[in-house]
Design a protein around this motif. Structure first.
Motif, mmCIF file in Angstrom:
data_model
loop_
_atom_site.group_PDB
_atom_site.id
_atom_site.type_symbol
_atom_site.label_atom_id
_atom_site.label_comp_id
_atom_site.label_asym_id
_atom_site.label_seq_id
_atom_site.Cartn_x
_atom_site.Cartn_y
_atom_site.Cartn_z
ATOM 1 N N UNK B 247 -17.876 15.897 4.179
ATOM 2 C CA UNK B 247 -16.916 15.269 4.922
ATOM 3 C C UNK B 247 -16.021 14.223 4.074
ATOM 4 N N UNK B 248 -14.863 13.961 4.378
ATOM 5 C CA UNK B 248 -14.135 13.169 3.546
ATOM 6 C C UNK B 248 -14.543 11.761 3.880
ATOM 7 N N UNK B 249 -14.435 10.964 2.710
ATOM 8 C CA UNK B 249 -14.857 9.490 2.847
ATOM 9 C C UNK B 249 -13.670 8.413 3.142
ATOM 10 N N UNK B 250 -12.532 9.076 3.016
ATOM 11 C CA UNK B 250 -11.108 8.309 3.400
ATOM 12 C C UNK B 250 -10.567 8.978 4.724
ATOM 13 N N UNK B 251 -10.083 8.153 5.457
ATOM 14 C CA UNK B 251 -9.177 8.623 6.694
ATOM 15 C C UNK B 251 -8.320 9.346 6.350
ATOM 16 N N UNK B 252 -7.481 8.774 5.440
ATOM 17 C CA UNK B 252 -6.007 9.346 5.296
ATOM 18 C C UNK B 252 -5.675 9.434 3.679
ATOM 19 N N UNK B 253 -4.921 10.520 3.458
ATOM 20 C CA UNK B 253 -4.476 10.813 2.147
ATOM 21 C C UNK B 253 -3.100 10.953 2.345
ATOM 22 N N UNK B 254 -2.142 10.090 1.409
ATOM 23 C CA UNK B 254 -0.698 10.179 1.347
ATOM 24 C C UNK B 254 -0.467 10.777 0.042
ATOM 25 N N UNK B 255 0.177 11.592 -0.257
ATOM 26 C CA UNK B 255 0.888 12.064 -1.441
ATOM 27 C C UNK B 255 2.560 11.225 -1.478
ATOM 28 N N UNK B 256 2.454 10.571 -2.562
ATOM 29 C CA UNK B 256 4.057 10.030 -2.390
ATOM 30 C C UNK B 256 4.707 10.404 -3.685
ATOM 31 N N UNK B 257 5.857 10.803 -3.849
ATOM 32 C CA UNK B 257 6.863 11.228 -4.830
ATOM 33 C C UNK B 257 7.425 9.923 -5.366
ATOM 34 N N UNK B 258 7.194 9.338 -6.586
ATOM 35 C CA UNK B 258 8.146 8.600 -7.222
ATOM 36 C C UNK B 258 8.310 9.160 -8.697
ATOM 37 N N UNK B 259 9.555 9.926 -8.762
ATOM 38 C CA UNK B 259 9.957 10.811 -9.873
ATOM 39 C C UNK B 259 9.745 9.937 -11.126
ATOM 40 N N UNK B 260 10.034 8.758 -11.249
ATOM 41 C CA UNK B 260 9.928 8.340 -12.781
ATOM 42 C C UNK B 260 8.881 7.756 -13.029
ATOM 43 N N UNK B 261 8.109 8.213 -14.369
ATOM 44 C CA UNK B 261 6.661 7.827 -14.789
ATOM 45 C C UNK B 261 6.592 6.411 -14.829
ATOM 46 N N UNK B 262 7.665 5.492 -15.361
ATOM 47 C CA UNK B 262 7.499 4.305 -15.658
ATOM 48 C C UNK B 262 7.406 3.498 -14.374
ATOM 49 N N UNK B 263 8.389 3.972 -13.373
ATOM 50 C CA UNK B 263 8.139 3.390 -11.858
ATOM 51 C C UNK B 263 7.066 3.649 -11.080
#
Lengths: 301, 548, 334
Positions: B247-263
């Motif tokens: 069972x997972x240890x974290x409650x929530x996983x969020x995948x966030x899109x930030x296109x620029x590698x540096x940013x």
């Protein structure tokens, strides 16, 4: 009586006479440009740009394309005045050689906009009616696109290269010239001496080229100078998006774009080429402003 | 030194403004020279961006998922997410590509290798509450034969319009929790293939309920349940309390899109995300120096290469020229551009795979030797060729544009003039599969941990077809073909190893490629994140990781 | 008035059709294969062919264009080839971001630009005049992608004051009503969200505002100067109205005409400028979306988005013209 007067006036506009009159007008304008300090600064910047471009091999401290991967991302030093880029090339030397590309971009893009725009505008204004309708609708359509989007789409079609970017930016600039020339032609067309040359049987083409267009010269020159700045910005923007100059050309927008991934560690790679763009565009804008005031006060919106 | 550059620019800038201001047309201009750089002491409340809730794990990445139906996608960003939501019949072990039980607890194969029988778990429910049974497996496999959009099924099992099932003749539920596959020919990598994330088992009820929109309403059996998808922004998943595995240890996983590698990296530094992939090589050092961050390197199961078009009329048809190019490029120097994200490659497959031939000796860097080979081939006076490259970074080639320019410069040494042709990813694929190029960058990330997945796919004459993006060197060698074909149906592991080692010798000698690197794509992760174990195939379920 | 507006709207139709034809043909001239772009390097030739068939990519262009326009006519913008989402909903989710950014930038540009222009004109030849006008000269010459990067470097990397990307931090809760985050946070009285959204808007907004701000400042100054020279202002002055009142009531009103035109024109520029700004600041708006779509040959997306942008653009111009006539009774509509 009336025809006589008109003929006399047409005579007055005999080419030799006209050029004489024009040359004094030009001299006058030139001195006005020089007197205005802002446009003088513009002139100095542009002269500097041209000098740098001509003497690039003498001014540059390194080759613009020689790489030294071990020495990449060096900060500015006495060895590398403005530091080195992602492949260890000397940024100063690349900017110096890049000036050649910048001039090329300015001249060619504006050349394209001017030739096509003047042609379309002159034809539309001169022939009027359906020709005018068609051409101006076309211009309206082009102007309904945000220019950078149209340029991007054009490059996507033509393929990525500096030449194609210049063509795209050139095409995008056409409507401004066409509109200016058209309205000038419209106002000149009805003047008496044009009517007179018609009466004495001059052909359309001859009237257009030897009588009407010379009158549009001032606004065209002003527009051209002002457009060079925008054209350089747009072309640099395309290169920044990877759609313009291809490696290893030291084009300023492309240099800036390549440096972007090292913004945190080596900000100078982005900083200096952008500053060069700013400076040159500023130069053309200053000169353009000055020319506008000197040559054609009416254009001052 | 950065400061110096900043001040230099600011000074120049201020000076410029003042000069222009001073000259502004007018004589009356009495510039009282008020301080232009009045430092506004901004209320820098730089809002303390905490770690965002007690146990939310935010993963920053460069692009959004295309679809959350893994059977229809090939992009890593989709798989990354579906890997959390779905399970496969069998799965890869945590750190390698050995197969371990998942939805299936055990399996056996008939002597001729044609029949595979799997025993399934009887305690699994889908996220929508329905029970998982053998019929569901059959449903999924049949669905995948229904059209061309099930890319991986077609590609791994050789499906075509005439034969939509490919080598899988039939799939039957031979019990409530037993499923049997019948193959048309033995297939050595079969079991490994079933562990690939695209073959995650989806809930038939959900597929029927959502129809066309299933791809944005995914329902599987995995450790996380799909919650919300904001296009080009974020995907939110919540923990599956009833997961049959860990069972997972974290409650929530969020995948966030930030296109620029540096940013994206800046967001990580400021703490608004917990982990990220796709780093600029230049930022790695920065991350390593950062007290709060760690760099985790994904084990490599990939190869990047520069293919040389052996089919096109021109110098590259000549083996000597291809060998000369291999000799003329200083691989070590080239790899320094990778900032340590990769080891030089000498074979077309990564050393982590069984069957890798370490006895092959790379060409090495020898300009003189290269020159004499070129002279022998009649190109001593130089030649000019194109190098096609993609504009976007790939996991196996972090900055293709820089690498292309470095090679361009190196080949100048031996009088080869290189023209770089840069294209967007898909145009690059179209151009290279059509054979427009002389040389072209490309790479490959392994799918199932079998050498066949590298050597046959990328270098066999079967795949040297225009319009198919496999063998873009268009390299055709009958001897190699026989070996690779034999290895496909051979079930004896020892013999397969021998065959693949021999294949690599042949490829090395013919030099259809300049192999570049096997990369270990870096992930930057906050130190609080523990147990993040990256998987060589490119993504991993997050049920093991913990936040401190 | 109504007549005029209708006539103008009708005359837009050929322009819009022209735009759609150009958008359509440009996209189909772009080399490359959308099927390959969707399926990636691992798809087989058969799979590609089946997809092309499914997407009607093998139909003659005329037929494809007809289908496209037929759908548009019924209000259907088609589906994105890549994401399979309807283009309408994709644009719908991104347009607010672009609108918010553009409006924010326009507000900065107008407020600061007009203010600076007025002060510069009133205090002609003062240090403020000189400084702001030379600042404006730099402004119009600014490569905004460079300015954006420099801002990120200074305010995000070096000083760590402002976030380098995005619209909202992910730990901020905000109820979406209009999807303009500033507006939403005010409507829901959400202070933290407002501050956060504002901090995200600041850099891209400023970068995007630079050029219009400079142009508006210069325009305002020169038209103010022109108006102030005129007799009636002198008369008003002589009548002893407080100086400030004179300037703002008379001069500014008359000077607003050319300024208005410029503002209208600059809107078009902003839509274009948003392309670069959104790219640099990872702003999830339409500009970046359409560039990505152009580069990946997502035909329906490009065609529909360009059409919508062009329509907005043309409408803004129309509105400017109408406002123009409202402000200046001397202009007759026939």
């Amino acid at each position: 009586m009336k025809t006589l007067a008109a003929e006399a006036k047409a005579d007055q506009m005999d080419p030799a006479l006209k050029s004489k009159k024009n040359s004094s007008l030009w001299l006058d304008s030139l001195s006005r440009v020089i007197k205005s300090k802002t446009s003088l600064i513009g002139l100095v910047i542009i002269t500097l740009l041209i000098v740098v471009a001509i003497f690039a091999p003498q001014i540059a401290t390194h080759s613009p394309t020689d790489q030294s991967i071990i020495d990449r991302y060096q900060s500015p030093s006495s060895e590398h005045l403005l530091g080195t880029d992602e492949l260890g090339r000397d940024i100063f030397s690349r900017i110096v050689y890049g000036s050649r590309i910048t001039i090329q971009i300015g001249v060619i893009t504006v050349g394209i906009s001017m030739i096509v725009g003047v042609f379309l505008g002159a034809v539309a204004g001169f022939f009027g009616r359906w020709v005018d309708q068609i051409i101006m609708r076309l211009i309206d359509i082009m102007m309904a696109f945000p220019s950078i989007l149209l340029a991007i789409a054009l490059v996507a079609v033509l393929g990525k290269s500096l030449t194609n970017a210049m063509i795209a930016v050139g095409i995008v600039g056409v409507p401004h010239f066409a509109r200016i020339v058209r309205s000038t032609v419209l106002s000149v067309k009805e003047t008496e001496y044009i009517e007179a040359s018609r009466v004495i049987g001059a052909k359309n083409g001859r009237i257009l080229f030897s009588h009407v267009l010379p009158n549009c010269l001032a606004p065209i020159i002003v527009q051209a100078t002002l457009t060079i700045g925008t054209a350089i910005l747009d072309a640099a923007g395309l290169s920044f998006l990877g759609l313009g100059a291809q490696p290893p050309l030291p084009e300023w927008g492309a240099m800036l774009s390549d440096g972007r991934s090292a913004l945190q560690t080596a900000p100078w790679v982005v900083m200096f080429p952008g500053f060069a763009i700013l400076l040159v565009v500023l130069g053309f804008n200053l000169l353009g402003d000055g020319l506008r005031d000197a040559l054609d006060p009416r254009l001052k919106q | 030194m950065k400061k110096k550059a900043l001040w230099m620019l600011l000074t120049v800038f201020t000076l410029m403004v003042l000069v222009v201001a001073g000259c502004s047309n007018n004589d009356e201009a009495n510039s009282e020279g008020e301080d232009s750089n009045s430092q506004d002491t901004t209320d820098s409340e730089s809002a303390e961006e905490g770690s965002g809730g007690s146990s939310t794990f935010v993963f920053g990445r460069g692009a959004d998922s295309e679809q959350l139906d893994p059977s229809k996608v090939t992009d890593g960003e989709s798989i990354y997410v579906t890997n959390q939501i779905y399970d496969t019949l069998v799965r890869y072990e945590q750190e390698g590509t050995e197969v371990v039980p998942a939805l299936a607890t055990e399996w056996e194969t008939s002597d001729d290798g044609l029949e595979w029988t799997f025993q399934l778990r009887d305690d699994v429910t889908f996220h929508d509450g329905t029970d998982f049974t053998a019929e569901d497996v059959v449903f999924n496999f049949e669905r995948w034969t229904e059209g061309a959009e099930y890319v991986y099924y077609g590609y791994m099992f050789g499906a075509s319009e005439e034969n939509p099932g490919g080598i899988i003749e039939k799939v039957e539920a031979t019990g409530d929790y037993e499923v049997t596959f019948t193959l048309s020919e033995p297939n050595a990598p079969f079991l490994n293939t079933l562990a690939m994330p695209p073959f995650g088992i989806a809930s038939p009820d959900a597929i029927e309920e959502h129809g066309e929109d299933y791809f944005k309403n995914p329902v599987g059996t995995g450790p996380f349940i799909f919650e919300e998808w904001k296009q080009d922004d974020s995907i939110t998943l919540s923990k599956n309390e009833d997961y049959f595995g860990e069972t997972a240890k974290v409650d929530t996983v969020i995948f966030r899109v930030i296109p620029d590698n540096g940013a994206r990296f800046m967001e990580l530094q400021s703490g608004s995300i917990d982990a990220m992939n796709g780093m600029n090589p230049q930022d790695i050092q920065q991350a390593e120096d950062d007290e709060a961050l760690q760099i985790i390197r994904r084990p490599s199961m990939n190869v990047s290469y520069m293919a040389m078009n052996t089919d096109k009329e021109g110098p590259l048809k000549d083996k000597k020229v291809r060998q000369a190019i291999n000799l003329a490029i200083d691989k070590e120097k080239l790899l320094s551009l990778f900032e340590g994200i990769g080891k030089p490659a000498k074979n077309p497959m990564p050393p982590s795979l069984w069957g890798y031939n370490d006895n092959v000796e790379d060409y090495g860097y020898d300009v003189e030797e290269a020159k004499s080979l070129l002279a022998e081939a009649g190109y001593g006076d130089g030649m000019s060729i194109t190098l096609y490259t993609m504009s976007n970074p790939r996991p196996y080639l972090p900055q293709p544009k820089f690498a292309a320019q470095a090679i361009q410069e190196m080949l100048k040494e031996v009088n080869i003039e290189v023209e770089i042709v840069e294209n967007e990813w898909d145009s690059h694929l179209s151009a290279t599969e059509n054979g427009d190029h002389d040389m072209a960058f490309l790479g490959w990330t392994g799918d199932n941990g079998d050498p066949d997945n590298f050597l046959y796919v990328l270098l066999d004459k079967d795949n040297a077809k225009k319009g198919s993006a496999g063998n873009i060197a268009f390299y055709k060698n009958d001897e190699l073909h026989d070996i690779l074909k034999q290895a496909q149906t051979e079930l004896d592991q020892e013999k397969r190893v021998g065959l693949y080692e021999e294949a690599q010798e042949i490829i090395h000698e013919d030099a259809p490629w300049f192999p570049i690197a096997h990369t270990t794509p870096p992930l930057a992760v906050k130190k609080e994140v523990q147990n993040y174990i990256p998987h060589p195939t490119g993504s991993e379920p997050f049920n093991y990781l913990e936040l401190n | 008035m109504l007549n005029y507006i209708i006539r103008r709207l009708v005359s837009l139709i050929p322009v819009i059709i022209g735009v759609s034809i150009i958008a359509f043909s440009l996209m189909h001239l772009v080399p490359g294969d959308p099927a390959r772009s969707i399926l990636g390097e691992k798809a087989t030739e058969t799979q590609l062919e089946m997809l092309r068939e499914e997407l009607n990519l093998n139909d003659p262009y005329i037929v494809q264009y007809g289908n496209f326009m037929g759908k548009i006519a019924t209000g259907d913008l088609g589906d994105s080839i890549k994401s399979k989402e309807s283009v309408a909903s994709e644009i719908g989710s991104r347009l607010p971001a672009t609108i918010e950014l553009t409006l924010f930038a326009m507000t900065i540009a107008v407020v600061i630009g007009v203010l600076a222009g007025v002060i510069a004109a009133v205090k002609q030849y003062s240090w403020f005049d000189n400084l702001s006008m030379s600042g404006a000269l730099f402004g119009v010459s600014m490569p905004i992608f460079w300015l954006g990067l420099m801002m990120i470097w200074l305010f995000s990397v070096e000083l760590n004051w402002l976030p380098p990307s995005g619209r909202l931090s992910n730990d901020i809760e905000l109820t979406k009503i209009t999807n303009l985050y500033l507006v939403d946070s005010i409507l829901t009285l959400n202070g933290t969200a407002f501050v956060d959204a504002f901090r995200h808007l600041l850099m891209p907004g400023l970068a995007l505002a630079t050029i219009p701000m400079a142009i508006i400042a210069r325009m305002t100054r020169s038209s103010m100067l022109e108006v102030m020279k005129q007799d009636y202002i002198r008369t008003a002055n002589a009548k002893g109205l407080a100086g400030r009142l004179v300037i703002f009531q008379h001069a500014l009103k008359n000077a607003s005409l050319p300024v208005l035109t410029v503002i209208g024109l600059q809107f078009g520029f902003l839509l274009g400028g948003a392309v670069l700004t959104e790219t640099i600041f990872s702003w999830p708006g339409v500009g970046r979306y359409v560039v990505d779509a152009i580069l990946s040959r997502d035909y329906p997306v490009v065609q529909s988005t360009i059409l919508i942008i062009a329509i907005i653009f043309v409408l803004v111009n129309l509105i400017t013209d109408i406002l123009y006539t409202l402000f200046d009774p001397r202009i007759k509509l026939d």
